[in-house]
Design a protein around this motif. Sequence first.
Motif, PDB file in Angstrom:
ATOM      1  N   ARG A   1       0.837  -1.206   0.000  1.00 32.33           N
ATOM      2  CA  ARG A   1       0.000   0.000   0.000  1.00 32.33           C
ATOM      3  C   ARG A   1       0.867   1.249   0.000  1.00 32.33           C
ATOM      4  O   ARG A   1       0.618   2.198  -0.759  1.00 32.33           O
ATOM      5  CB  ARG A   1      -0.909  -0.015   1.221  1.00 32.33           C
ATOM      6  N   CYS A   2       1.895   1.260   0.836  1.00 33.94           N
ATOM      7  CA  CYS A   2       2.779   2.426   0.912  1.00 33.94           C
ATOM      8  C   CYS A   2       3.491   2.660  -0.411  1.00 33.94           C
ATOM      9  O   CYS A   2       3.654   3.800  -0.849  1.00 33.94           O
ATOM     10  CB  CYS A   2       3.796   2.246   2.030  1.00 33.94           C
ATOM     11  N   HIS A   3       3.918   1.569  -1.071  1.00 33.39           N
ATOM     12  CA  HIS A   3       4.577   1.711  -2.370  1.00 33.39           C
ATOM     13  C   HIS A   3       3.607   2.315  -3.393  1.00 33.39           C
ATOM     14  O   HIS A   3       3.977   3.223  -4.151  1.00 33.39           O
ATOM     15  CB  HIS A   3       5.070   0.360  -2.879  1.00 33.39           C
ATOM     16  N   ALA A   4       2.391   1.802  -3.424  1.00 36.93           N
ATOM     17  CA  ALA A   4       1.404   2.289  -4.387  1.00 36.93           C
ATOM     18  C   ALA A   4       1.106   3.767  -4.163  1.00 36.93           C
ATOM     19  O   ALA A   4       1.039   4.559  -5.122  1.00 36.93           O
ATOM     20  CB  ALA A   4       0.119   1.461  -4.275  1.00 36.93           C
ATOM     21  N   LEU A   5       0.943   4.159  -2.906  1.00 37.16           N
ATOM     22  CA  LEU A   5       0.653   5.557  -2.598  1.00 37.16           C
ATOM     23  C   LEU A   5       1.827   6.463  -2.957  1.00 37.16           C
ATOM     24  O   LEU A   5       1.640   7.564  -3.495  1.00 37.16           O
ATOM     25  CB  LEU A   5       0.324   5.707  -1.111  1.00 37.16           C
ATOM     26  N   GLU A   6       3.040   6.013  -2.668  1.00 36.20           N
ATOM     27  CA  GLU A   6       4.221   6.822  -2.972  1.00 36.20           C
ATOM     28  C   GLU A   6       4.392   6.999  -4.478  1.00 36.20           C
ATOM     29  O   GLU A   6       4.688   8.104  -4.960  1.00 36.20           O
ATOM     30  CB  GLU A   6       5.465   6.155  -2.385  1.00 36.20           C
ATOM     31  N   LEU A   7       4.221   5.927  -5.233  1.00 37.22           N
ATOM     32  CA  LEU A   7       4.375   6.014  -6.681  1.00 37.22           C
ATOM     33  C   LEU A   7       3.283   6.888  -7.301  1.00 37.22           C
ATOM     34  O   LEU A   7       3.555   7.692  -8.202  1.00 37.22           O
ATOM     35  CB  LEU A   7       4.349   4.608  -7.290  1.00 37.22           C
ATOM     36  N   ALA A   8       2.050   6.741  -6.815  1.00 35.32           N
ATOM     37  CA  ALA A   8       0.947   7.562  -7.319  1.00 35.32           C
ATOM     38  C   ALA A   8       1.168   9.030  -6.976  1.00 35.32           C
ATOM     39  O   ALA A   8       0.880   9.926  -7.792  1.00 35.32           O
ATOM     40  CB  ALA A   8      -0.378   7.068  -6.738  1.00 35.32           C
TER      41      ALA A   8
ATOM     42  N   LYS B   1      -7.093   8.013  -5.596  1.00 35.80           N
ATOM     43  CA  LYS B   1      -7.973   8.913  -6.341  1.00 35.80           C
ATOM     44  C   LYS B   1      -8.340  10.139  -5.516  1.00 35.80           C
ATOM     45  O   LYS B   1      -8.431  11.258  -6.048  1.00 35.80           O
ATOM     46  CB  LYS B   1      -9.228   8.164  -6.790  1.00 35.80           C
ATOM     47  N   ALA B   2      -8.532   9.950  -4.211  1.00 33.61           N
ATOM     48  CA  ALA B   2      -8.877  11.080  -3.341  1.00 33.61           C
ATOM     49  C   ALA B   2      -7.746  12.099  -3.292  1.00 33.61           C
ATOM     50  O   ALA B   2      -7.979  13.300  -3.077  1.00 33.61           O
ATOM     51  CB  ALA B   2      -9.187  10.575  -1.930  1.00 33.61           C
ATOM     52  N   ALA B   3      -6.523  11.614  -3.500  1.00 34.80           N
ATOM     53  CA  ALA B   3      -5.359  12.511  -3.492  1.00 34.80           C
ATOM     54  C   ALA B   3      -5.065  13.069  -4.877  1.00 34.80           C
ATOM     55  O   ALA B   3      -4.061  13.766  -5.072  1.00 34.80           O
ATOM     56  CB  ALA B   3      -4.143  11.770  -2.963  1.00 34.80           C
TER      57      ALA B   3
END
Length: 310
Positions: free
Chosen positions: A22-29, A62-64
């Motif tokens: 999850r952290c990787h996905a959020l950081e990359l996004a 998406k919210a970010a």
Amino acid sequence: MSTLSFDGDVIVVTGAGGGMGRCHALELARRGARVVVNDLGGHPFGGGSDPGLAESVVAEIKAAGGEAVANTASVATADGARSLTEQAMDEWGRLDAVVANHAILRDKPFDEMTLDDFDDVIDVNLRGVMRVFHPAFKVMKSGGGGRIVAITSSAGMLGAHAQANYAAAKSGLLGLTRSIALEGAPHNIKANIVAPGALGTRMHLAMVESATYHASADADLVRNAKVAASLKPERVSPIIAVLTHSTCPVTGEVLCSWGGWYGRFGITRNAGWSGGAELATAEEIVDHWGKVVDQSSARDAGLDAFAGQH
């Protein structure tokens, strides 16, 4: 210092419904990547499913203001693993990087471990990674390049009590990924491995809650506020951003990320001892054992040193 921006690159992250993934996905996004968030939502020890995990991470992205799609397929099947690459191509027409973060645990002392305990972990943690990488590699090869990242463990590099199955799978990723690095080099495909350390992930908390072999020691770590803070899973993600970016500086490496420390595991070969043209005897090897195992002569062995050797 230049900013690592992904400018619409498409990246698949498996096991991204919680913890490090999850952290990787959020950081990359956050850095501009479009992310395929894969997670079956199964239990960290295998079994079950919960599509809500992947979907909730997509909602966060998406919210970010980012772009992401959920994928809840199982990497334990070829069709499920292939769907990650297919979804990336169907949605955005490209695939730039893949992070194989998924894993399960089935910790038991070796003499108590069943063949199912061993096979299930190998199937998800090693064969599942191969299933994800295989179609991705083909797309990257035809598309001009890409980046592939596998997640190993210190257990895979050094061994661990009650983790013969997990260590074997994570060690297998070393040979898999370095071979992909060799074959991918002419096609601008880079492949690396990360050995991370993190607390508070779904897998880690499951170990503590189920009182497995390592539960007591892990519970002590969780209770240590300073250690828990330093080993937050999001502290692993910066190295993932480096290795999935188009400027990734290495291939075939094993990088480490522990509590804000970043380094590498090296693979070395020493000078050893040679008996010359004559067939050496066991007795001669014993007589020269000091040279056989001498680490003062050990030197780092990169991919080129082993290419073509068997």
